[in-house]
Write an enzyme that holds these catalytic residues in place. Structure first.
Site, mmCIF file in Angstrom:
data_model
loop_
_atom_site.group_PDB
_atom_site.id
_atom_site.type_symbol
_atom_site.label_atom_id
_atom_site.label_comp_id
_atom_site.label_asym_id
_atom_site.label_seq_id
_atom_site.Cartn_x
_atom_site.Cartn_y
_atom_site.Cartn_z
ATOM 1 C CB CYS A 53 -6.523 -0.486 5.389
ATOM 2 S SG CYS A 53 -4.798 -1.027 5.226
ATOM 3 C CB CYS B 152 -1.999 1.737 6.237
ATOM 4 S SG CYS B 152 -1.677 0.869 4.677
ATOM 5 C CG HIS C 123 -1.967 -0.998 1.236
ATOM 6 N ND1 HIS C 123 -3.053 -0.932 2.077
ATOM 7 C CD2 HIS C 123 -2.145 -2.132 0.503
ATOM 8 C CE1 HIS C 123 -3.853 -1.958 1.863
ATOM 9 N NE2 HIS C 123 -3.318 -2.708 0.912
ATOM 10 C CD GLU D 263 -2.096 4.159 3.110
ATOM 11 O OE1 GLU D 263 -3.283 4.423 3.371
ATOM 12 O OE2 GLU D 263 -1.759 3.330 2.248
#
Length: 151
Positions: free
Chosen positions: A85, A88, A55, A57
């Site tokens: 999420c 993260c 991701h 992040e």
């Protein structure tokens, strides 16, 4: 130091557009240091890297930790186009990030304000300041355009 959140979010949006162009879910992130400078930037690359943890992040946090040669990112601000999420937010908590700024809420996976409030959970040993809604319409629009095109 007061940060210009719209200018920083524009940088995250540029990253999200890179993801969009590569067929990845269009999420972009930048990590800002205590001096207001960008430490790292990334976009979602789960498909390209064959990695569910890739991701924006996570990639941003990893790059900044390597650059700082430290797994702690105290005094930093994570700017991301979409509400992070669970994974993260967990990484941000472990890295001791001070603030998360995001554009649009994620009704299906948001772990900051929508489905969970992990960043402010008093049972944890660190809490993260949250600022939401920065360039919200543009951030949401990128996601909507992406998923509309895939249908």
């Amino acid at each position: 130091m007061e940060l210009d959140l719209s200018t920083l979010m524009e940088q995250a949006v540029l990253e999200a557009k890179k993801a969009f162009a590569q067929g990845e879910v269009p999420v972009g992130a930048v990590l800002i240091g205590p001096d207001g400078g960008i430490l790292s930037r990334a976009y979602n690359q789960t498909i390209a890297r064959h990695d569910p943890t890739a991701h924006a992040e996570i990639l941003t946090i990893r790059e900044a930790c390597l650059g700082r040669r430290n797994y702690r990112l105290t005094g930093t601000c994570l700017v991301v186009t979409i509400e992070p999420c669970i994974m993260c937010v967990g990484a941000a908590l472990n890295a001791r990030i001070e603030r998360i700024v995001f554009g649009a809420c994620d009704p299906k996976g948001g772990a900051v304000v929508t489905l969970f409030n992990l960043a402010s959970d008093s049972r944890l040993n660190h809490r993260i300041q949250i600022i939401s809604g920065v360039m919200e319409d543009e951030c949401r629009g990128l996601m909507q355009d992406f998923f509309r095109a895939r249908r």
